[in-house]
Motif scaffolding. Structure first.
Motif, PDB file in Angstrom:
ATOM      1  N   ALA A 235       0.694  -1.116   0.143  1.00  0.00           N
ATOM      2  CA  ALA A 235       0.088   0.225  -0.101  1.00  0.00           C
ATOM      3  C   ALA A 235       0.785   1.144  -0.259  1.00  0.00           C
ATOM      4  CB  ALA A 235      -0.883   0.376   0.759  1.00  0.00           C
ATOM      5  N   ALA A 236       2.694   1.422  -0.130  1.00  0.00           N
ATOM      6  CA  ALA A 236       3.389   2.483   0.078  1.00  0.00           C
ATOM      7  C   ALA A 236       3.013   3.043  -1.051  1.00  0.00           C
ATOM      8  CB  ALA A 236       4.342   1.747   0.034  1.00  0.00           C
ATOM      9  N   ASP A 237       2.689   2.925  -2.583  1.00  0.00           N
ATOM     10  CA  ASP A 237       2.516   3.682  -2.902  1.00  0.00           C
ATOM     11  C   ASP A 237       1.012   5.137  -3.119  1.00  0.00           C
ATOM     12  OD1 ASP A 237       1.134   1.519  -4.080  1.00  0.00           O
ATOM     13  OD2 ASP A 237       0.985   2.485  -5.771  1.00  0.00           O
ATOM     14  N   ILE A 238      -0.258   4.318  -2.731  1.00  0.00           N
ATOM     15  CA  ILE A 238      -1.727   4.525  -2.630  1.00  0.00           C
ATOM     16  C   ILE A 238      -1.388   5.820  -1.054  1.00  0.00           C
ATOM     17  CG2 ILE A 238      -3.940   4.220  -1.528  1.00  0.00           C
ATOM     18  CD1 ILE A 238      -3.045   1.215  -2.769  1.00  0.00           C
ATOM     19  N   ILE A 239      -0.368   5.374   0.058  1.00  0.00           N
ATOM     20  CA  ILE A 239      -0.398   6.513   1.117  1.00  0.00           C
ATOM     21  C   ILE A 239       0.564   7.448   0.269  1.00  0.00           C
ATOM     22  CG2 ILE A 239       0.485   6.755   3.156  1.00  0.00           C
ATOM     23  CD1 ILE A 239       0.652   3.583   3.906  1.00  0.00           C
ATOM     24  N   GLU A 240       1.328   7.054  -0.205  1.00  0.00           N
ATOM     25  CA  GLU A 240       2.480   8.542  -0.590  1.00  0.00           C
ATOM     26  C   GLU A 240       1.241   9.403  -1.635  1.00  0.00           C
ATOM     27  OE1 GLU A 240       6.821   9.464  -2.852  1.00  0.00           O
ATOM     28  OE2 GLU A 240       5.999   7.014  -2.635  1.00  0.00           O
ATOM     29  N   GLN A 241       0.901   8.273  -2.634  1.00  0.00           N
ATOM     30  CA  GLN A 241      -0.408   9.733  -3.378  1.00  0.00           C
ATOM     31  C   GLN A 241      -1.391  10.120  -2.557  1.00  0.00           C
ATOM     32  OE1 GLN A 241      -0.992   6.419  -6.545  1.00  0.00           O
ATOM     33  NE2 GLN A 241       1.133   6.440  -6.291  1.00  0.00           N
ATOM     34  N   ASN A 242      -1.530  10.031  -1.041  1.00  0.00           N
ATOM     35  CA  ASN A 242      -3.020  10.581  -0.599  1.00  0.00           C
ATOM     36  C   ASN A 242      -2.408  10.642   0.673  1.00  0.00           C
ATOM     37  OD1 ASN A 242      -5.201  10.414  -2.712  1.00  0.00           O
ATOM     38  ND2 ASN A 242      -4.238   8.592  -2.642  1.00  0.00           N
ATOM     39  N   PRO A 243      -1.667  12.077   0.923  1.00  0.00           N
ATOM     40  CA  PRO A 243      -0.960  12.023   1.988  1.00  0.00           C
ATOM     41  C   PRO A 243      -1.516  12.548   3.133  1.00  0.00           C
ATOM     42  CG  PRO A 243      -0.440  13.617   0.506  1.00  0.00           C
ATOM     43  CD  PRO A 243      -1.055  13.249  -0.193  1.00  0.00           C
ATOM     44  N   ASP A 244      -2.924  13.838   2.252  1.00  0.00           N
ATOM     45  CA  ASP A 244      -3.777  13.913   3.336  1.00  0.00           C
ATOM     46  C   ASP A 244      -5.007  13.319   3.787  1.00  0.00           C
ATOM     47  OD1 ASP A 244      -2.612  16.470   2.290  1.00  0.00           O
ATOM     48  OD2 ASP A 244      -3.712  16.718   1.035  1.00  0.00           O
ATOM     49  N   ILE A 245      -4.609  11.803   4.013  1.00  0.00           N
ATOM     50  CA  ILE A 245      -6.118  11.169   4.547  1.00  0.00           C
ATOM     51  C   ILE A 245      -5.169  10.184   5.353  1.00  0.00           C
ATOM     52  CG2 ILE A 245      -7.184  11.070   2.236  1.00  0.00           C
ATOM     53  CD1 ILE A 245      -6.705   7.397   2.409  1.00  0.00           C
ATOM     54  N   PRO A 246      -6.128  10.214   6.516  1.00  0.00           N
ATOM     55  CA  PRO A 246      -5.575   8.761   8.007  1.00  0.00           C
ATOM     56  C   PRO A 246      -5.603   7.361   7.667  1.00  0.00           C
ATOM     57  CG  PRO A 246      -8.392   9.349   8.279  1.00  0.00           C
ATOM     58  CD  PRO A 246      -7.342  10.194   6.961  1.00  0.00           C
ATOM     59  N   VAL A 247      -4.697   6.746   8.116  1.00  0.00           N
ATOM     60  CA  VAL A 247      -4.082   6.187   8.069  1.00  0.00           C
ATOM     61  C   VAL A 247      -4.315   5.446   8.940  1.00  0.00           C
ATOM     62  CG1 VAL A 247      -2.425   3.809   6.602  1.00  0.00           C
ATOM     63  CG2 VAL A 247      -2.484   6.360   5.443  1.00  0.00           C
ATOM     64  N   TYR A 248      -4.855   4.165   9.318  1.00  0.00           N
ATOM     65  CA  TYR A 248      -4.637   3.214  10.484  1.00  0.00           C
ATOM     66  C   TYR A 248      -3.888   1.989  11.096  1.00  0.00           C
ATOM     67  CZ  TYR A 248      -8.485   6.826  11.971  1.00  0.00           C
ATOM     68  OH  TYR A 248      -8.689   8.054  11.536  1.00  0.00           O
ATOM     69  N   THR A 249      -3.265   1.761  11.525  1.00  0.00           N
ATOM     70  CA  THR A 249      -2.364   0.531  11.266  1.00  0.00           C
ATOM     71  C   THR A 249      -2.266  -0.404  12.566  1.00  0.00           C
ATOM     72  OG1 THR A 249      -0.864  -0.631  10.449  1.00  0.00           O
ATOM     73  CG2 THR A 249      -0.434   1.464  11.929  1.00  0.00           C
ATOM     74  N   ALA A 250      -2.447  -1.387  12.251  1.00  0.00           N
ATOM     75  CA  ALA A 250      -2.254  -2.715  13.662  1.00  0.00           C
ATOM     76  C   ALA A 250      -2.021  -4.092  12.624  1.00  0.00           C
ATOM     77  CB  ALA A 250      -3.374  -2.237  14.200  1.00  0.00           C
ATOM     78  N   ASP A 251      -1.677  -5.143  14.453  1.00  0.00           N
ATOM     79  CA  ASP A 251      -1.158  -6.267  13.880  1.00  0.00           C
ATOM     80  C   ASP A 251      -2.461  -7.121  13.458  1.00  0.00           C
ATOM     81  OD1 ASP A 251      -2.800  -7.472  15.611  1.00  0.00           O
ATOM     82  OD2 ASP A 251      -0.902  -6.415  17.495  1.00  0.00           O
ATOM     83  N   ARG A 252      -2.562  -7.494  12.571  1.00  0.00           N
ATOM     84  CA  ARG A 252      -3.723  -8.638  11.257  1.00  0.00           C
ATOM     85  C   ARG A 252      -4.581  -9.607  12.747  1.00  0.00           C
ATOM     86  NH1 ARG A 252      -3.224 -11.005   6.497  1.00  0.00           N
ATOM     87  NH2 ARG A 252      -4.782 -12.668   5.985  1.00  0.00           N
ATOM     88  N   MET A 253      -4.246  -9.317  13.746  1.00  0.00           N
ATOM     89  CA  MET A 253      -5.419  -9.583  14.497  1.00  0.00           C
ATOM     90  C   MET A 253      -6.173  -8.825  15.328  1.00  0.00           C
ATOM     91  SD  MET A 253      -5.033 -12.672  14.128  1.00  0.00           S
ATOM     92  CE  MET A 253      -6.567 -13.265  15.335  1.00  0.00           C
ATOM     93  N   LEU A 254      -5.743  -7.600  15.728  1.00  0.00           N
ATOM     94  CA  LEU A 254      -6.809  -6.337  16.241  1.00  0.00           C
ATOM     95  C   LEU A 254      -7.679  -6.057  14.625  1.00  0.00           C
ATOM     96  CD1 LEU A 254      -7.259  -4.426  18.379  1.00  0.00           C
ATOM     97  CD2 LEU A 254      -5.233  -3.721  16.978  1.00  0.00           C
ATOM     98  N   LEU A 255      -6.531  -6.379  13.525  1.00  0.00           N
ATOM     99  CA  LEU A 255      -7.602  -5.344  12.851  1.00  0.00           C
ATOM    100  C   LEU A 255      -8.692  -6.563  12.688  1.00  0.00           C
ATOM    101  CD1 LEU A 255      -5.198  -4.135  10.432  1.00  0.00           C
ATOM    102  CD2 LEU A 255      -6.241  -3.367  11.939  1.00  0.00           C
ATOM    103  N   ALA A 256      -7.956  -7.595  12.461  1.00  0.00           N
ATOM    104  CA  ALA A 256      -9.775  -8.798  12.889  1.00  0.00           C
ATOM    105  C   ALA A 256     -10.409  -8.630  13.180  1.00  0.00           C
ATOM    106  CB  ALA A 256      -8.785 -10.027  12.243  1.00  0.00           C
ATOM    107  N   HIS A 257      -9.954  -8.500  15.454  1.00  0.00           N
ATOM    108  CA  HIS A 257     -10.929  -8.622  15.481  1.00  0.00           C
ATOM    109  C   HIS A 257     -12.297  -6.642  15.160  1.00  0.00           C
ATOM    110  CE1 HIS A 257     -10.515 -11.234  18.571  1.00  0.00           C
ATOM    111  NE2 HIS A 257      -9.181 -10.869  18.489  1.00  0.00           N
TER     112      HIS A 257
END
Length: 266
Positions: free
Chosen positions: A68-90
């Motif tokens: 997703a690096a290119d998408i994040i770089e091209q859209n710098p004004d939107i929030p990007v929430y991240t965590a490990d796989r299991m938390l996102l699954a919950h």
């Protein structure tokens, strides 16, 4: 905006991905403010290229500097929430199959007249509520030369997350809008109609009569009950796909692909 590391399902902003239903995302009372969720970097890129506006992203940590690096770089004004796989699954209620979700804003839909103006082959989907079938129909329509799609209001939303995923993003590539079952607007644009139905008087799909039609709309109904009797009665042609080995019919998505290919324009 920097990447935001979350450690809780209650983090402000992530409710878009966790607690809002498909109906709430769609926002039936004010569709200009509606949203949808696109899943996987490939599908998100297709939506962005088609002009859809991103609102926020939810991304597995490994994809922030990966897929997703290119998408994040091209859209710098939107929030990007991240965590490990299991938390996102919950958080989302399912394991992210491609590790990236993007909430996006809906665009105003075209009118029936705008879709049909220069079109020669369109599809009308009536009463199909299975999201997998909707996604598959859109994918076949885009691949096999259909110029646009009309959906009656008893059909499920094409911007449902699963429908988008099944379509591989082709829902963003082919124009579509809602229409009434009467198809009055469609007829006013010069289209003739062909209803796919299992009736005794249906003509085979490869009939030369159909290929001679300059502007033809293929009408598809739900698998269980098929098209309503009124829709069949109002059609200019009733069409069937010849079957073998005592098979009575195909899945609606498979039938659509066969019909789109057979009746394509050259």
């Amino acid at each position: 905006m920097p990447v935001i590391e979350i450690d809780s399902l209650e983090y402000p902003g992530v409710e878009i991905f966790s607690s809002l239903t498909e109906a709430q995302l769609r926002n039936r009372l004010d569709q200009d403010k509606g949203m949808f969720i696109a899943e996987s970097p490939k599908v998100i890129r297709v939506a962005l290229k088609a002009g859809y506006e991103p609102i926020a992203m939810l991304c597995e940590r490994k994809h922030v500097k990966g897929d997703a690096a290119d998408i994040i770089e091209q859209n710098p004004d939107i929030p990007v929430y991240t965590a490990d796989r299991m938390l996102l699954a919950h958080l989302t209620g399912y394991v992210l199959t491609r590790g990236v979700l993007c909430a996006m804003r809906r665009k105003p839909l075209p009118t029936v007249e705008e879709i049909c103006g220069q079109a020669r082959r369109i599809c009308v989907i009536q009463g199909v509520t299975d999201t997998t079938n909707i996604g598959a129909i859109f994918r076949s329509a885009a691949a096999l030369g259909i110029d646009g799609i009309l959906l009656t209001h008893d059909t499920c939303d094409p911007l449902n997350r699963r429908a988008i995923r099944v379509s591989m993003g082709t829902i963003f590539l082919i124009p579509w809008t809602w229409s009434s079952p009467s198809l009055h607007e469609l007829r006013q644009t010069g289209f003739r109609t062909a209803a796919l139905a299992l009736t005794p008087h249906a003509i085979p799909l490869d009939s030369p009569i159909l290929k001679k039609e300059a502007k033809l709309a293929l009408i598809l109904g739900t698998e269980g009950d098929g098209l309503p009797s009124q829709a069949i009665a109002n059609a200019d042609h009733i069409v069937r796909i010849p079957m073998f080995h005592d098979t009575d019919s195909l899945n609606v998505a498979a039938a659509s692909a066969v019909a789109f290919w057979e009746l394509r324009t050259v």
